[in-house]
Design a protein around this motif. Structure first.
Motif, mmCIF file in Angstrom:
data_model
loop_
_atom_site.group_PDB
_atom_site.id
_atom_site.type_symbol
_atom_site.label_atom_id
_atom_site.label_comp_id
_atom_site.label_asym_id
_atom_site.label_seq_id
_atom_site.Cartn_x
_atom_site.Cartn_y
_atom_site.Cartn_z
ATOM 1 N N MET A 1 18.823 -23.699 11.372
ATOM 2 C CA MET A 1 19.596 -22.738 10.630
ATOM 3 C C MET A 1 18.807 -21.421 10.546
ATOM 4 S SD MET A 1 21.143 -23.076 6.792
ATOM 5 C CE MET A 1 22.263 -24.335 7.284
ATOM 6 N N TRP A 2 19.458 -20.325 10.825
ATOM 7 C CA TRP A 2 18.803 -19.008 10.808
ATOM 8 C C TRP A 2 18.764 -18.461 9.398
ATOM 9 C CZ3 TRP A 2 16.435 -17.367 15.036
ATOM 10 C CH2 TRP A 2 16.810 -17.927 16.243
ATOM 11 N N GLN A 3 17.654 -17.848 9.080
ATOM 12 C CA GLN A 3 17.511 -17.193 7.790
ATOM 13 C C GLN A 3 17.682 -15.699 7.989
ATOM 14 O OE1 GLN A 3 13.827 -18.229 5.980
ATOM 15 N NE2 GLN A 3 14.192 -20.415 6.093
ATOM 16 N N GLN A 4 18.055 -15.028 6.936
ATOM 17 C CA GLN A 4 18.177 -13.586 7.003
ATOM 18 C C GLN A 4 16.812 -12.956 7.223
ATOM 19 O OE1 GLN A 4 20.136 -12.318 3.394
ATOM 20 N NE2 GLN A 4 21.917 -11.745 4.604
ATOM 21 N N GLN A 5 16.812 -11.877 7.989
ATOM 22 C CA GLN A 5 15.572 -11.154 8.235
ATOM 23 C C GLN A 5 15.126 -10.467 6.947
ATOM 24 O OE1 GLN A 5 15.936 -8.063 11.153
ATOM 25 N NE2 GLN A 5 13.742 -7.906 11.418
ATOM 26 N N GLN A 6 13.837 -10.534 6.690
ATOM 27 C CA GLN A 6 13.267 -9.888 5.520
ATOM 28 C C GLN A 6 12.148 -8.969 5.960
ATOM 29 O OE1 GLN A 6 11.942 -12.797 2.696
ATOM 30 N NE2 GLN A 6 13.917 -13.818 2.604
ATOM 31 N N LYS A 7 11.992 -7.888 5.253
ATOM 32 C CA LYS A 7 10.893 -6.965 5.535
ATOM 33 C C LYS A 7 9.851 -7.097 4.438
ATOM 34 C CE LYS A 7 13.423 -3.530 8.132
ATOM 35 N NZ LYS A 7 13.677 -2.119 8.360
ATOM 36 N N HIS A 8 8.580 -7.081 4.880
ATOM 37 C CA HIS A 8 7.467 -7.162 3.947
ATOM 38 C C HIS A 8 6.468 -6.082 4.307
ATOM 39 C CE1 HIS A 8 8.671 -11.083 2.333
ATOM 40 N NE2 HIS A 8 9.009 -11.378 3.572
ATOM 41 N N GLU A 9 5.966 -5.393 3.311
ATOM 42 C CA GLU A 9 4.912 -4.422 3.536
ATOM 43 C C GLU A 9 3.571 -5.125 3.402
ATOM 44 O OE1 GLU A 9 4.998 -0.632 1.614
ATOM 45 O OE2 GLU A 9 7.186 -0.639 1.549
ATOM 46 N N CYS A 10 2.651 -4.781 4.297
ATOM 47 C CA CYS A 10 1.318 -5.365 4.222
ATOM 48 C C CYS A 10 0.287 -4.337 4.664
ATOM 49 C CB CYS A 10 1.226 -6.631 5.074
ATOM 50 S SG CYS A 10 1.556 -6.361 6.812
ATOM 51 N N ALA A 11 -0.915 -4.532 4.185
ATOM 52 C CA ALA A 11 -2.006 -3.624 4.550
ATOM 53 C C ALA A 11 -2.427 -3.908 5.992
ATOM 54 C CB ALA A 11 -3.178 -3.821 3.608
ATOM 55 N N MET A 12 -2.722 -2.888 6.749
ATOM 56 C CA MET A 12 -3.164 -3.030 8.127
ATOM 57 C C MET A 12 -4.570 -2.454 8.250
ATOM 58 S SD MET A 12 -0.486 -4.317 9.611
ATOM 59 C CE MET A 12 -0.438 -3.958 11.325
ATOM 60 N N THR A 13 -5.332 -3.027 9.146
ATOM 61 C CA THR A 13 -6.674 -2.532 9.421
ATOM 62 C C THR A 13 -6.955 -2.728 10.902
ATOM 63 O OG1 THR A 13 -8.973 -2.627 8.685
ATOM 64 C CG2 THR A 13 -7.835 -4.722 8.904
ATOM 65 N N THR A 14 -7.912 -2.007 11.431
ATOM 66 C CA THR A 14 -8.262 -2.148 12.844
ATOM 67 C C THR A 14 -9.447 -3.099 13.004
ATOM 68 O OG1 THR A 14 -9.859 -0.336 12.860
ATOM 69 C CG2 THR A 14 -7.540 0.245 13.291
ATOM 70 N N VAL A 15 -9.621 -3.580 14.211
ATOM 71 C CA VAL A 15 -10.777 -4.426 14.512
ATOM 72 C C VAL A 15 -12.061 -3.652 14.215
ATOM 73 C CG1 VAL A 15 -12.030 -5.631 16.341
ATOM 74 C CG2 VAL A 15 -9.538 -5.826 16.206
ATOM 75 N N SER A 16 -12.103 -2.395 14.595
ATOM 76 C CA SER A 16 -13.315 -1.596 14.354
ATOM 77 C C SER A 16 -13.601 -1.420 12.866
ATOM 78 C CB SER A 16 -13.211 -0.238 15.055
ATOM 79 O OG SER A 16 -13.382 -0.418 16.443
ATOM 80 N N GLU A 17 -12.565 -1.315 12.038
ATOM 81 C CA GLU A 17 -12.786 -1.233 10.592
ATOM 82 C C GLU A 17 -13.376 -2.539 10.067
ATOM 83 O OE1 GLU A 17 -9.311 1.953 9.280
ATOM 84 O OE2 GLU A 17 -8.800 -0.175 9.443
ATOM 85 N N ILE A 18 -12.924 -3.660 10.595
ATOM 86 C CA ILE A 18 -13.469 -4.964 10.184
ATOM 87 C C ILE A 18 -14.932 -5.073 10.609
ATOM 88 C CG2 ILE A 18 -13.320 -7.461 10.562
ATOM 89 C CD1 ILE A 18 -10.239 -7.015 10.832
ATOM 90 N N VAL A 19 -15.240 -4.644 11.826
ATOM 91 C CA VAL A 19 -16.624 -4.660 12.321
ATOM 92 C C VAL A 19 -17.515 -3.843 11.386
ATOM 93 C CG1 VAL A 19 -18.140 -3.836 14.172
ATOM 94 C CG2 VAL A 19 -16.050 -5.095 14.732
ATOM 95 N N GLN A 20 -17.062 -2.650 11.039
ATOM 96 C CA GLN A 20 -17.854 -1.773 10.177
ATOM 97 C C GLN A 20 -17.964 -2.332 8.754
ATOM 98 O OE1 GLN A 20 -16.252 2.163 9.644
ATOM 99 N NE2 GLN A 20 -18.243 2.983 9.020
ATOM 100 N N ASP A 21 -16.854 -2.760 8.188
ATOM 101 C CA ASP A 21 -16.849 -3.262 6.808
ATOM 102 C C ASP A 21 -17.750 -4.483 6.622
ATOM 103 O OD1 ASP A 21 -15.074 -1.253 6.191
ATOM 104 O OD2 ASP A 21 -13.322 -2.568 6.044
#
Length: 120
Positions: A1-21
């Protein structure tokens, strides 16, 4: 059974930001499976941080020449010696491919195989 599409906002980061952090000095294996956003992830890795990545495994959707663009980036910008593209038998005819990259070359997986796989 298909569910309705939902939108969610989430924080994004880059691989380089993870390396630095996190002060990472190396990444043994980077696995990327982001449903058609793989190029965005790759473009978020700085030239300096590419050198920290020993191996990478990606799932790539080949739409609008994306597969070849990703392969070129992995070979030329990222500097991987071995870039191997494969497609699972069950996915033949689809746009879904897997890419395996390594800083070293081996007899069974090498960068020349990519040209055979992508072009023919």
């Amino acid at each position: 059974m298909w569910q309705q599409q939902q939108k969610h906002e989430c924080a994004m980061t880059t691989v380089s930001e993870i390396v630095q952090d996190h002060g990472l000095s190396r990444i043994d294996l980077l696995k990327i499976d982001v449903e058609r956003a793989e190029l965005d992830v790759l473009l978020g890795i700085s030239e300096t941080d590419w050198k920290l990545i020993s191996q990478a495994v990606l799932e790539v959707h080949d739409v609008q020449g994306r597969l070849q663009h990703v392969v070129d980036l992995l070979q030329k910008t990222a500097g991987f010696a071995s870039v191997y593209v494969t497609q699972d038998e069950t996915l033949k005819g689809s746009t879904l491919y897997n890419i395996y990259c390594s800083r070293t070359t081996t007899n069974s997986i090498n960068s020349t195989h990519i040209k055979q796989t992508v072009h023919g």
